[in-house]
Design an enzyme around this catalytic site. Structure first.
Site, PDB file in Angstrom:
ATOM      1  N   ALA A  66      34.079  70.734  76.197  1.00 37.90           N
ATOM      2  CA  ALA A  66      34.098  69.434  75.518  1.00 37.90           C
ATOM      3  C   ALA A  66      35.324  69.426  74.609  1.00 37.90           C
ATOM      4  O   ALA A  66      35.793  70.492  74.193  1.00 37.90           O
ATOM      5  CB  ALA A  66      32.826  69.282  74.695  1.00 37.90           C
ATOM      6  N   GLY A 112      31.364  72.756  78.130  1.00 40.28           N
ATOM      7  CA  GLY A 112      31.055  71.565  78.935  1.00 40.28           C
ATOM      8  C   GLY A 112      31.597  71.643  80.359  1.00 40.28           C
ATOM      9  O   GLY A 112      31.064  70.992  81.261  1.00 40.28           O
ATOM     10  N   GLU A 115      29.114  73.652  82.152  1.00 39.97           N
ATOM     11  CA  GLU A 115      27.907  72.811  82.211  1.00 39.97           C
ATOM     12  C   GLU A 115      28.046  71.731  83.284  1.00 39.97           C
ATOM     13  O   GLU A 115      27.083  71.420  83.983  1.00 39.97           O
ATOM     14  CB  GLU A 115      27.626  72.207  80.831  1.00 39.97           C
ATOM     15  CG  GLU A 115      27.132  73.278  79.839  1.00 39.97           C
ATOM     16  CD  GLU A 115      27.056  72.777  78.413  1.00 39.97           C
ATOM     17  OE1 GLU A 115      28.078  72.294  77.892  1.00 39.97           O
ATOM     18  OE2 GLU A 115      25.975  72.867  77.810  1.00 39.97           O
ATOM     19  N   GLU A 135      30.302  78.396  73.018  1.00 36.39           N
ATOM     20  CA  GLU A 135      29.956  77.524  71.885  1.00 36.39           C
ATOM     21  C   GLU A 135      29.599  78.265  70.603  1.00 36.39           C
ATOM     22  O   GLU A 135      29.973  77.836  69.518  1.00 36.39           O
ATOM     23  CB  GLU A 135      28.805  76.573  72.270  1.00 36.39           C
ATOM     24  CG  GLU A 135      29.215  75.399  73.150  1.00 36.39           C
ATOM     25  CD  GLU A 135      29.228  75.727  74.634  1.00 36.39           C
ATOM     26  OE1 GLU A 135      29.132  76.909  75.012  1.00 36.39           O
ATOM     27  OE2 GLU A 135      29.318  74.773  75.439  1.00 36.39           O
TER      28      GLU A 135
END
Ligand code: COA
Length: 260
Positions: A66, A112, A115, A135
């Site tokens: 992200a 992300g 993911e 993260e």
């Protein structure tokens, strides 16, 4: 439909969506997440798209996570909303799409990025790929389904270790863990993904969409997967594809499915 951060190309029944922010290692900012939602929706609604491949542009990254610069000053509530919106419009959306989605992981797939790859129906990686959920090194946890899908794919102990250590694994380790199905060279990554896509596209897409639903049912709270399979199995009997598939077998010819 125009995209600022994606390339969208359909050829021979396969739509390739390429995340195209190479200078930011294809990091997922909110605009890109929204565009991905629209691109997957467009491909899913397109009768000529039989299979979707998602990949990253450049030689270095699939998606490096992200976009950290976008959420660094978010409040708790904004953080929650970011995860909720992302999961709803992209990660859960892709997992539940009735068109098959292959992730062609061409480099870093972090946070992300991993993911997103895990939300796809399966993954193929190039030998330079590196995967992880870093993260906790940023003081946060995976928010786009990583704590749920990683243990589903590689088992709880391995997932706990990867998440807690924030470390990356290479493509061969990912293959060994069952996180990716195939590892190949960068040059061969898209050709191999396309070869798999063409193989899928020869089968009944109507049946495949029922199979996706039934497999996913195993991972949904309060849903009995065996029951979902019975329903999907029955649904297939009412389709033209079922008539074509069984008739072709009995007539000793190759089935010619009409598509979706
Ligand atoms: N969000 C925002 N920008 C990112 C990013 C991310 N997740 N990942 C990389 N970028 C940007 C960098 O800030 C840099 O931008 P700049 O050139 O404007 O400074 C550019 O992409 C290139 O990255 P850089 O770090 O210089 O490349 P590198 O080869 O040295 O390192 C990584 C590659 C993947 C190891 C490193 O970029 C990284 O650790 N990224 C963050 C990974 C992460 O924690 N993801 C989870 C987010 S929740």
């Amino acid at each position: 439909m125009k995209f600022n951060n994606l390339l969208f190309e359909t050829e021979a029944g396969v739509t390739t969506i390429t995340i195209n922010r190479p200078k930011k290692l294809n990091a997922l900012n909110i605009e890109t997440i929204e565009e991905l939602h629209n691109a997957f929706k467009k491909a899913d609604n397109d009768k000529s798209t039989k299979v979707i491949i998602v990949t990253g542009s450049g030689e270095k990254a699939f998606v490096a996570g992200a976009d950290i610069s976008e959420f660094a000053d978010f409040s708790e509530e904004e953080g929650k909303q970011l995860a909720l919106k992302g999961q709803t419009i992209l990660f859960d959306f892709v997992e539940n799409l009735s068109t098959p989605v292959i992730a062609a992981v061409n480099g870093f797939a972090l946070g992300g990025g991993l993911e997103l790859a895990m939300a796809c129906h399966f993954r193929v990686a190039s030998d330079n790929a590196k995967m992880g959920l870093p993260e906790v090194s940023l003081g946060v946890i995976p928010g786009y389904g990583g704590t749920q899908r990683l243990p589903q794919l590689i088992g709880k102990g391995r997932a706990m270790e990867l998440i807690m250590t924030a470390s990356m694994i290479d493509a061969n380790q990912a293959l060994n863990y069952g996180l990716v199905n195939h590892v190949t060279t960068q040059e061969e990554l898209l050709p191999l993904s396309e070869k798999l896509a063409y193989k899928i596209a020869n089968n009944s897409l109507v049946a495949i969409s029922q199979a996706i639903k039934a497999v996913n049912a195993n991972y949904k709270d309060g849903v009995n997967g065996f029951h979902a399979e019975i329903v999907g199995f029955g649904n297939c009997f009412g389709t033209d594809d079922f008539i074509e598939g069984t008739t072709a077998f009995l007539q000793k010819r190759k089935a010619n499915f009409p598509g979706k």
